[in-house]
Design an enzyme around this catalytic site. Structure first.
Site, short mmCIF file in Angstrom:
data_model
loop_
_atom_site.label_atom_id
_atom_site.label_comp_id
_atom_site.label_asym_id
_atom_site.label_seq_id
_atom_site.Cartn_x
_atom_site.Cartn_y
_atom_site.Cartn_z
N GLU A 26 0.94 -1.06 -0.04
CA GLU A 26 0.21 0.13 0.18
C GLU A 26 0.87 1.41 -0.09
O GLU A 26 1.74 1.27 0.47
CB GLU A 26 -0.97 0.01 1.29
CG GLU A 26 -1.96 -0.79 1.34
CD GLU A 26 -2.96 -0.56 2.46
OE1 GLU A 26 -2.43 -0.04 3.24
OE2 GLU A 26 -3.80 -1.64 2.34
N ASP A 38 1.10 7.12 -38.88
CA ASP A 38 -0.30 6.73 -39.05
C ASP A 38 -1.23 7.94 -39.12
O ASP A 38 -0.85 9.15 -38.86
CB ASP A 38 -1.00 6.02 -37.93
CG ASP A 38 -0.96 6.60 -36.55
OD1 ASP A 38 -1.03 7.93 -36.47
OD2 ASP A 38 -0.68 5.90 -35.51
N LYS A 81 -1.13 3.13 -42.12
CA LYS A 81 -1.02 1.80 -41.37
C LYS A 81 -2.40 1.34 -40.77
O LYS A 81 -3.13 1.97 -40.46
CB LYS A 81 -0.39 2.37 -39.87
CG LYS A 81 -0.20 1.28 -38.92
CD LYS A 81 0.37 1.85 -37.56
CE LYS A 81 -0.55 2.44 -36.59
NZ LYS A 81 0.01 2.69 -35.20
N GLY A 106 6.71 -1.55 -32.49
CA GLY A 106 6.08 -1.99 -33.93
C GLY A 106 5.83 -0.95 -34.85
O GLY A 106 6.15 -1.19 -36.12
N THR A 107 4.97 0.06 -34.47
CA THR A 107 4.76 0.96 -35.52
C THR A 107 5.83 1.59 -36.15
O THR A 107 5.75 1.73 -37.36
CB THR A 107 3.95 2.13 -34.65
OG1 THR A 107 2.75 1.45 -33.90
CG2 THR A 107 3.25 3.11 -35.75
C1 R5P Z 1 -1.04 5.16 -31.46
O1 R5P Z 1 -2.08 5.68 -31.72
C2 R5P Z 1 0.15 5.97 -30.86
O2 R5P Z 1 0.28 7.12 -31.53
C3 R5P Z 1 1.33 5.15 -31.41
O3 R5P Z 1 1.53 5.21 -32.73
C4 R5P Z 1 1.38 3.94 -30.82
O4 R5P Z 1 0.91 3.78 -29.37
C5 R5P Z 1 2.77 3.19 -30.74
O5 R5P Z 1 2.66 1.81 -30.43
P1 R5P Z 1 3.70 0.62 -30.71
O6 R5P Z 1 4.99 1.44 -30.31
O7 R5P Z 1 3.52 -0.29 -29.56
O8 R5P Z 1 3.62 0.19 -32.23
#
Ligand code: R5P
Length: 309
Positions: free
Chosen positions: A36, A166, A189, A222-223
């Site tokens: 806690e 994206d 994406k 990943g993105t």
């Molecule tokens: C998504 O809308 C965010 O702006 C980032 O693109 C996302 O959170 C990145 O996540 P990751 O690094 O796991 O692909």
């Protein structure tokens, strides 16, 4: 005025306190044996304008609970005004119902912070600006763009092109592109499942350009890594990334270290781990001055938005 730090990012809180030339208030945030959280403010805060510096980063729930309990302790100690300074606002990606019978956790967190006794919120590059509307108290959302733009200008010469990884990040990427006077491209994406990302195609001609990917969060990486590969496959000369919040969970650091990214630049909104500090292609720049300045202006009731003119 006083600054109180939780445990999430003590180095950032210290840098902010150094910028404001104001030592951190004496405050103990510790755990009982059963984990806690216990908080004790060890100096008088009666009638004070108090700023709590606490990112709700990993371990998110612990750091959120610390923030709530520090706020409660300050409220019960008669602080005049309490500002929750949350450089990285966790749960921000849960800002709408992705399907039936799911929560809107960002709204729940906003309610918790407000009900604990915060009078204001100061945050940085919120995942979605609309989250400000989840609070019925004043909420300032700072932008790291001026700091990132300065670094880009100092470090990256040549044929620069800003790229949003994206469609949702276009406004953020355009803000940086404008500041460095560079064109904009977009990676279209599609994410089939949570935690996985897939690059579809690139809108804009990136061939021969030094591409700068801009995003608010790098989590699994990943993105970013997929976008970098797609850009290089489309003829980009090199790919760097400027991302505000280095969440970097799981194997993200090694994924980035083993990727074709020239460099990932993140801010210290989240305290960098040892792995981040030693990674050959990750660099951390500080947002302490920006947050310190915003805190100072809030305390003196002067304009915060003019920081971004
Ligand atoms: C998504 O809308 C965010 O702006 C980032 O693109 C996302 O959170 C990145 O996540 P990751 O690094 O796991 O692909």
């Amino acid at each position: 005025m006083k600054i109180v730090a939780g445990n999430s990012n003590r180095p950032l809180a210290e840098a902010i306190s150094a910028y404001l030339n104001l030592p951190l208030a004496k405050c103990q945030v510790r755990r009982f044996a059963d984990m806690e959280v216990f908080v004790e403010i060890q100096e008088n805060v009666r009638g004070e304008d108090v700023f709590i510096v606490q990112s709700t980063s990993f371990p998110t729930n612990d750091h959120l609970m610390e923030l709530l309990i520090i706020t409660d302790a300050l409220r019960r100690s008669s602080a005049r005004r309490i500002t929750a300074v949350i450089p990285y606002f966790g749960y921000a990606r849960q800002d709408r119902k992705p399907g039936p019978r799911t929560p809107i956790s960002a709204k729940l967190v906003a309610n918790l912070i407000t009900n604990a006794g915060a009078d204001r919120v100061l945050t940085l590059d919120l995942h979605a600006g609309q989250i400000q509307g989840f609070f019925d108290i004043p909420t300032d959302n700072l932008f790291s763009a001026p700091i990132l733009a300065r670094d880009v200008k100092e470090r990256l010469a040549g044929d620069r092109m800003v790229v949003s990884p994206d469609v949702g990040g276009v406004v953020r990427a355009r803000a940086l592109a404008k500041r460095i006077d560079a064109p904009l491209a977009i990676v279209d994406k599609r994410r089939e499942r949570a935690g996985e990302s897939e690059v579809m195609n690139i809108i804009g001609d990136v061939s021969g350009h030094s591409c700068i990917l801009v995003d608010d969060i790098v989590d699994s990486g990943g993105t970013l890594v997929n976008a970098a590969e797609a850009l290089l496959a489309s003829g980009a000369k090199e790919v760097s990334a400027y991302i505000t919040h280095g969440v970097l969970s799981g194997g993200a650091v090694s994924r980035i270290a083993n990727s074709k990214l020239k460099e990932l630049v993140i801010t210290d909104s989240i305290m960098p781990t040892e792995a981040v500090k030693v990674a050959h292609n990750i660099r951390v720049i500080s947002i302490a001055q920006l947050i310190g300045e915003a805190i100072g202006r809030t305390a003196t009731e002067s304009s915060v938005s003019s920081l971004f003119d």
